[in-house]
Enzyme design. Structure first.
Site, PDB file in Angstrom:
ATOM      1  N   ILE A  63     -10.520 -28.794  -0.094  1.00 28.89           N
ATOM      2  CA  ILE A  63      -9.592 -29.853   0.328  1.00 28.89           C
ATOM      3  C   ILE A  63      -9.181 -29.550   1.768  1.00 28.89           C
ATOM      4  O   ILE A  63      -8.598 -28.493   2.047  1.00 28.89           O
ATOM      5  CB  ILE A  63      -8.368 -29.890  -0.611  1.00 28.89           C
ATOM      6  CG1 ILE A  63      -8.858 -30.186  -2.037  1.00 28.89           C
ATOM      7  CG2 ILE A  63      -7.351 -30.925  -0.132  1.00 28.89           C
ATOM      8  CD1 ILE A  63      -7.783 -30.122  -3.095  1.00 28.89           C
ATOM      9  N   LYS A 123     -22.682  17.169  20.042  1.00 25.49           N
ATOM     10  CA  LYS A 123     -23.410  16.218  19.189  1.00 25.49           C
ATOM     11  C   LYS A 123     -22.480  15.896  18.036  1.00 25.49           C
ATOM     12  O   LYS A 123     -22.338  16.679  17.097  1.00 25.49           O
ATOM     13  CB  LYS A 123     -24.697  16.840  18.647  1.00 25.49           C
ATOM     14  CG  LYS A 123     -25.740  17.103  19.705  1.00 25.49           C
ATOM     15  CD  LYS A 123     -26.986  17.789  19.115  1.00 25.49           C
ATOM     16  CE  LYS A 123     -27.947  18.134  20.244  1.00 25.49           C
ATOM     17  NZ  LYS A 123     -29.010  19.066  19.837  1.00 25.49           N
ATOM     18  N   ALA A 140      -6.764 -21.025   2.413  1.00 26.66           N
ATOM     19  CA  ALA A 140      -6.445 -19.918   1.501  1.00 26.66           C
ATOM     20  C   ALA A 140      -6.948 -18.615   2.078  1.00 26.66           C
ATOM     21  O   ALA A 140      -7.925 -18.584   2.843  1.00 26.66           O
ATOM     22  CB  ALA A 140      -7.066 -20.163   0.128  1.00 26.66           C
ATOM     23  N   CYS A 174       0.830  -1.202   0.000  1.00 31.02           N
ATOM     24  CA  CYS A 174       0.000   0.000   0.000  1.00 31.02           C
ATOM     25  C   CYS A 174       0.866   1.254   0.000  1.00 31.02           C
ATOM     26  O   CYS A 174       0.364   2.357  -0.197  1.00 31.02           O
ATOM     27  CB  CYS A 174      -0.916   0.009   1.210  1.00 31.02           C
ATOM     28  SG  CYS A 174      -1.909  -1.484   1.332  1.00 31.02           S
TER      29      CYS A 174
END
Lengths: 548, 548
Positions: free
Chosen positions: A273, A431, A278, A43
């Protein structure tokens, strides 16, 4: 003694390996990486190319030596798994130094990641056309940038947009070509348009709804032909039109793949499997909101997958609980963040939803430096939060992270009103913007307000029964207004009720929606029909909708 | 037509009034305010005194004229309610212009707020001793600050600390006297010590565990005698030793008050008298975590109370759901934020809890400008989150707001590991600090790590069976170490196991705890007894605990 072979040494692979070792000193761990580098900062690559990150070594988070010394992991770089042999519990590896050989495993972890979609105009020399996936690509682009004055980028996703920003910051003239009407798919048009405006302001030649059809080599670089007939010139072209899972080596392996080549797993990140797991950009995940199968190549989920895989291999029950797609991108001075679904995705899937857009300040307005946040909240009629997007200069990620947390916990817009967040003038408001979003959404669901999207202004141009009412001050109105709108300052409204017509419908706007709501409440209670235009003049003008 | 009288025109009062009007055009609303100003920016006053906020008008959020024009509210300033008469449904008002009169109501809203605790040394002239509650106090202090070189502040709560910072920024020499061993009660000692260090670094003369016993007037100001015998001199003294509810006028009214004078309400913010509601700093609330009755004078809850009161008066069922005490304060370049309970509060109440302290970076370490956050998480053995505190230069509030949201939703440390937050290098890490806190807490509860607090180092000085093990690099160790600790770099640990003794217990530390955990896992699995020192060398050294 268990033996685990891990294919791929970046996010999921490296996370799996380190966690496995912390859980069990005795496991034999072999990590296979095709490239030269493991655990590099994917990144960060655009920021290194833009000289924001100046030290290349900073990108190399863990080395094979560190993995060996600290975690006792056998990392093999320049090694490509060409085939897996599940019936023999082995993989076939091709390596620079050892040739082709087989390695057996008790557990296999697939973390091959995703690769850029091939750019199809192959007649152009490879030193003028680039994709960006790994350190090698980065080094190639870094070298090629020397002397570049103009660059073409195809693709308005994260990498395209981040590269555009970083090249502009290096004083390179950038054309960004995007096939869709807008960039950055995790955002709706009425939000991302603010980022598009910012990019244009910073000098990027942003071409939307433009499809590339042919690329030619020129004396100084390349020339890109667009379907519209436009032609764009540049010294180099960076293709960032998307990624596909890098799973060709799994074809005919017996591991179940999706239509587009993604590995399919269960919640334990286990493939069909049982001893093969993965994770990362190569797998499908379930969308947290819609429960549809999807693929979301993001670093956060990829790292979580690693931990979950390691836990399951070591007998610790652990499940991955779907992906929200929480995401953020810097676009020059702006930050765009989102979580959950967009209005566009929900509409496409026919999922009922409502939206609000508000523009609160990121902290107390009287404390210096307050910046407006544009915050969009998407929810359904039972109040469930379906998604949120925000854009602004400061305080943006915090609000989306809070909403992402609430969404993850199954919270509603009513919970949003009750959140008790940290407040002091330099940081927020009593708020908070997210409380405020909850209040507005509650007002929608309890029918205290009727909202209408500014887009609808285009449909009422010739409708004599709808009147657009501007309740701002005259001073504000002088800086721009909706054409044909009438004007009564909200503070004077009660004195002008006799000038209004109960047979007509009033579409009210102020700067951001707050005063329009007060006006709407006054008019409604006096028997007038009215609606509040979502996001007020700030959204109306961003969308360029000044003529009803 | 309903008539509502509201006592107090700031947070709760003004919120109630505006929401009432938005809900109902027909209610008669009378708002009574003792002072000259309504709805002023309480929390901004210290920053105005420090010239951070330069325009006094910015502090005046709403005026009586605005309340009249926009909301049709009859605001009466300079009017004090001296008595309420529940049996007559009336209040007795004393006002500058109208003398003493009665006003009837259908509903009464009590929002009188809290007032500073009286400072008891009354022989000193009033132009040298101040408290800070409202605009008048602010104006008085502003005038008095002219020419001040030295100021004494008593009280290490929010106002005391904010005033200290703001006066120092004006180049005034500040002594802050705090009776307790540490400032800022919402934080534990091992966190707030970082802020105390920062304050001292900025030149504040911070006197902890010092009780004021006498104040004398001097030629240039005041002289404060402390119980220790120390004497502090200053031109002025600001007393900020706490607040009490301003409810004297309710004595013998029939409205139930708590022992310390707080108004008691139910979840609807209704007092024992059905048509009388109350909210804000003058009421008790229930602690969200412990469910004990408490009083938390914060702006966020006060504003929420207003909305809830208005809803209930208008027949919309609405409940206030307890107070977490989410809070933030700026201390020069540092931000301190917290939510939930402290370790100190929980210990006092005998509530079982565990804590961790971590020091992750606020965003990807390879992206320029990464700053460490010190994050403390408090949870119980079933994983419920009880509290969190953070301190650092950037990204602090976001993490506490996320944890506050999770706490509000009843989340656990396991939920913390699953949160999917926004990630890009300028904003966070693929494993966010809050995920990381969840992982560490999970490791504690699943017994993968055994933590020990640095405070315990003092108790093992003479214990030959406990060895402190430093697993950092030699380079790091050269900058400071725990006296008497032995050293093995974590990366070499497996090669030195034969030098360690299975009869002894190893207390391991690195810089922040991450490598110590790896070392602990290695040692534990090889049959050694060991513990990880919470927060690593960063916390050890902050606490000044270098000698075990």
């Amino acid at each position: 003694m268990k033996k685990v072979v891990i294919i791929g040494g970046v996010a999921t692979g490296a996370s799996t390996a380190a966690r496995l070792r912390r859980l069990d000193e005795t496991i034999e761990i072999v990590m296979i990486e095709r490239g030269e580098y493991i655990s590099f900062a994917n990144c960060g690559l655009p920021y290194y190319l833009g000289d924001v990150i100046t030290d290349r070594d900073e990108l190399l988070i863990a080395t094979p030596k560190l993995m060996k010394d600290r975690f006792h992991i056998d990392t093999r770089i320049h090694s490509e798994v060409t085939k897996i042999n599940p019936f023999k519990n082995s993989v076939t590896i091709q390596s620079a130094d050892r040739g082709t050989y087989e390695e057996t495993y008790d557990y296999l972890v697939l973390a091959p990641g995703a690769k850029p979609i091939d750019f199809n105009f192959e007649e152009v020399s490879s030193d003028k056309v680039f994709t960006l996936r790994n350190m090698n690509d980065t080094d190639r682009i870094k070298t090629a940038l020397d002397g570049v004055q103009k660059a073409i980028i195809i693709g308005g996703g994260y990498i395209g947009v981040e590269m555009a920003e970083n090249l502009v910051e290096k004083n390179i003239e950038v054309t960004l070509v995007q096939a869709l009407p807008h960039i950055l798919a995790p955002f709706d048009d009425d939000m991302v348009i603010l980022a598009e405006n910012e990019m244009r302001k910073k000098g990027i030649n942003l071409l939307l709804s433009e499809m590339a059809v042919a690329l030619h080599e020129t004396e100084v670089g390349v020339s890109l032909e667009l379907e519209s007939g436009n032609v764009v010139e540049g010294n180099i072209l960076i293709s960032a039109i998307g990624v596909v899972p890098d799973t060709d080596f799994l074809k005919d392996s017996g591991v179940s793949l999706g239509k587009r080549g993604h590995i399919l797993t269960n919640e334990q990140m286990q493939t069909n499997i049982p001893n093969i797991y993965a994770g990362g950009d190569a797998v499908t995940v379930t969308d947290f909101v819609t429960k549809q199968v999807t693929a979301v190549p993001l670093a956060g989920p990829a790292n979580k997958h690693g931990r979950i895989i390691a836990d399951n291999i070591c007998g610790i029950p652990s499940k991955y609980k779907d992906t929200q797609g929480s995401t953020v991108i810097k676009v020059f001075d702006l930050t765009l963040a989102a979580t959950g679904n967009t209005e566009r995705q929900l509409s496409l899937q026919g999922i009922e939803h409502q939206t609000i857009i508000i523009h609160p300040n990121h902290h107390a307005v009287y404390y210096p430096g307050a910046e407006q946040i544009t915050l969009k909240l998407i929810f359904n009629s039972s109040g469930a939060i379906l998604g949120a997007q925000a854009i602004g200069i400061a305080g943006v990620v915090k609000r989306i992270d809070v909403i992402a947390t609430l969404l993850r916990m199954g919270g509603t817009i009513y919970d949003l009103t009750e959140l008790e967040l940290c407040y002091a003038p330099p940081y927020g408001s009593a708020k908070d913007p997210v409380n405020f979003a909850g209040y507005v959404a509650e007002n929608v669901l309890t029918k205290k307000t009727d909202l209408v999207h500014p887009r609808e202004l285009e449909n009422i141009k010739d409708n004599p029964n709808i009147v657009v009412l501007d309740v701002r001050t005259l001073g504000e109105r002088n800086f721009g207004k909706v054409d044909g709108s009438i004007h009564i300052n909200v503070n004077d409204l009660r004195d002008h009720l006799d000038e209004l017509d109960k047979e007509k419908e009033y579409w009210i706007y102020c700067a951001v929606g707050v005063r329009a709501y007060v006006a709407e409440r006054i008019l409604k209670q006096h028997g007038f029909q009215c609606k509040n235009i979502i996001g007020g003049y700030k959204t109306i003008s961003a969308l360029g909708l000044l003529v009803p």
